[in-house]
Design a protein around this motif. Structure first.
Motif, short mmCIF file in Angstrom:
data_model
loop_
_atom_site.label_atom_id
_atom_site.label_comp_id
_atom_site.label_asym_id
_atom_site.label_seq_id
_atom_site.Cartn_x
_atom_site.Cartn_y
_atom_site.Cartn_z
N ARG A 12 0.64 -1.29 -0.11
CA ARG A 12 -0.08 0.06 -0.02
C ARG A 12 0.87 1.29 -0.06
O ARG A 12 0.57 2.33 -0.29
N ARG A 13 2.18 1.34 0.50
CA ARG A 13 3.04 2.30 0.42
C ARG A 13 3.55 2.83 -1.20
O ARG A 13 4.28 3.85 -0.92
N TYR A 14 3.38 1.63 -2.13
CA TYR A 14 4.17 1.86 -3.09
C TYR A 14 4.02 3.29 -3.89
O TYR A 14 4.92 3.96 -4.34
N SER A 15 2.92 3.71 -4.19
CA SER A 15 2.55 5.09 -4.77
C SER A 15 3.13 6.02 -3.92
O SER A 15 4.01 6.91 -4.73
N ALA A 16 3.43 6.11 -2.73
CA ALA A 16 3.69 7.12 -1.80
C ALA A 16 5.40 7.00 -2.02
O ALA A 16 6.04 8.10 -2.21
N VAL A 17 5.94 5.85 -1.81
CA VAL A 17 7.39 5.67 -1.99
C VAL A 17 7.71 6.13 -3.22
O VAL A 17 8.71 6.97 -3.36
N LEU A 18 7.24 5.84 -4.36
CA LEU A 18 7.67 6.20 -5.78
C LEU A 18 7.35 7.74 -6.04
O LEU A 18 8.46 8.48 -6.53
N SER A 19 6.32 8.14 -5.43
CA SER A 19 6.11 9.65 -5.60
C SER A 19 7.15 10.51 -4.79
O SER A 19 7.68 11.48 -5.08
N ASN A 20 7.69 10.02 -3.58
CA ASN A 20 8.37 10.57 -2.90
C ASN A 20 9.71 10.50 -3.44
O ASN A 20 10.60 11.64 -3.31
N ALA A 21 10.44 9.50 -4.09
CA ALA A 21 11.52 9.48 -4.92
C ALA A 21 11.42 10.39 -5.86
O ALA A 21 12.52 11.07 -6.08
N LEU A 22 10.60 10.39 -6.76
CA LEU A 22 10.47 11.22 -7.76
C LEU A 22 10.53 12.58 -7.48
O LEU A 22 11.02 13.61 -8.36
N ASN A 23 10.00 13.25 -6.60
CA ASN A 23 10.02 14.47 -6.03
C ASN A 23 11.27 14.92 -5.34
O ASN A 23 11.81 15.98 -5.25
N ALA A 24 11.83 14.02 -4.84
CA ALA A 24 13.25 14.20 -3.71
C ALA A 24 14.37 14.31 -4.61
O ALA A 24 15.40 14.98 -4.37
N LEU A 25 14.52 13.18 -5.61
CA LEU A 25 15.69 13.07 -6.48
C LEU A 25 15.54 13.96 -7.37
O LEU A 25 14.99 14.49 -7.82
N PRO A 26 17.14 14.30 -7.81
CA PRO A 26 17.37 15.33 -8.89
C PRO A 26 16.35 14.92 -10.25
O PRO A 26 16.05 13.83 -10.62
N PRO A 27 15.86 16.12 -10.82
CA PRO A 27 15.02 15.71 -12.01
C PRO A 27 15.80 14.96 -13.26
O PRO A 27 15.06 14.24 -13.99
N THR A 28 16.98 14.83 -13.15
CA THR A 28 17.49 14.09 -14.06
C THR A 28 17.84 12.32 -13.60
O THR A 28 18.22 11.67 -14.57
N ALA A 29 17.44 12.20 -12.50
CA ALA A 29 17.52 10.90 -12.11
C ALA A 29 16.35 9.95 -12.45
O ALA A 29 15.41 10.18 -12.42
N LEU A 30 16.72 8.84 -13.18
CA LEU A 30 15.72 7.76 -13.51
C LEU A 30 15.39 6.91 -12.19
O LEU A 30 16.06 6.71 -11.41
N VAL A 31 14.13 6.63 -12.54
CA VAL A 31 13.63 5.58 -11.22
C VAL A 31 13.14 4.21 -12.00
O VAL A 31 12.20 4.43 -12.76
N ARG A 107 20.99 18.10 5.08
CA ARG A 107 21.93 19.11 4.74
C ARG A 107 22.86 18.43 3.46
O ARG A 107 23.43 19.37 3.25
N HIS A 108 22.57 17.39 3.24
CA HIS A 108 23.28 16.80 2.13
C HIS A 108 22.47 16.32 0.91
O HIS A 108 21.40 15.94 1.21
N ALA A 109 22.89 16.60 -0.15
CA ALA A 109 22.27 16.04 -1.37
C ALA A 109 22.70 14.68 -1.75
O ALA A 109 24.05 14.51 -1.54
N LEU A 110 22.07 13.99 -2.81
CA LEU A 110 22.62 12.61 -3.17
C LEU A 110 23.90 12.90 -3.85
O LEU A 110 24.85 12.12 -3.94
N GLU A 111 23.95 14.00 -4.53
CA GLU A 111 25.34 14.29 -5.43
C GLU A 111 26.30 14.58 -4.64
O GLU A 111 27.71 14.18 -4.91
N ASP A 112 26.10 14.80 -3.21
CA ASP A 112 27.49 14.83 -2.36
C ASP A 112 28.02 13.83 -2.33
O ASP A 112 29.35 13.48 -1.74
N PHE A 113 27.69 12.33 -2.57
CA PHE A 113 28.10 11.07 -2.32
C PHE A 113 28.63 10.52 -3.79
O PHE A 113 28.94 9.47 -3.89
N GLY A 114 28.64 11.30 -4.69
CA GLY A 114 28.86 10.68 -6.02
C GLY A 114 30.23 10.11 -6.08
O GLY A 114 30.57 9.24 -7.04
#
Length: 135
Positions: A12-31, A107-114
């Motif tokens: 039941r969480r899947y729509s929310a999980v994917l929505s969260n990822a699509l909104n929080a990850l950089p717009p160039t990130a593929l899911v 305080r950190h973005a995903l890109e900080d760990f690249g």
């Protein structure tokens, strides 16, 4: 990357999980969502009508990929499969599931760990595709 399986209460969480990822990850990130084409996935899509809306709104950034028939049932075996890593379209991969969320207030973005080949945390793992294929 997200793998669909588990009991109905988790599905039941899947729509929310994917929505969260699509909104929080950089717009160039593929899911890319990988799933076993079985009754579990059909149930997940039935109880999550928002998945179809997300697919339409975020295509081609959001894509769904079935595992071939006969693939292992254990999540760890799926994540270690050569099929999975050869199917990924990005070099830097974030593995996530329904047990966590991406935080917009960090305080950190995903890109900080690249620069790292592997970063593992509770419910989230970042890994380089090339390093996983070499293992």
């Amino acid at each position: 990357l997200c793998c669909f399986d588990g009991p109905a209460w988790m599905q039941r969480r899947y729509s929310a999980v994917l929505s969260n990822a699509l909104n929080a990850l950089p717009p160039t990130a593929l899911v890319q969502v990988f799933y076993r084409p079985d009754e579990s996935f059909r149930r997940a899509t039935d109880i999550n009508p928002g998945l179809e809306r997300l697919k339409r709104a975020h295509a081609p950034r959001l894509s769904f990929h079935p595992f071939p028939e006969g693939y292992p049932k254990k999540r760890a075996d799926l994540i270690l499969s050569k099929f999975l890593w050869e199917s990924l379209r990005a070099e830097t991969v974030v593995l996530f599931g329904s047990g966590g969320a991406f935080c917009h207030n960090s305080r950190h973005a995903l890109e900080d760990f690249g620069a790292y080949h592997l970063v593992a945390g509770d419910g989230l793992t970042l890994v380089r595709r090339k390093a996983a294929l070499a293992a």
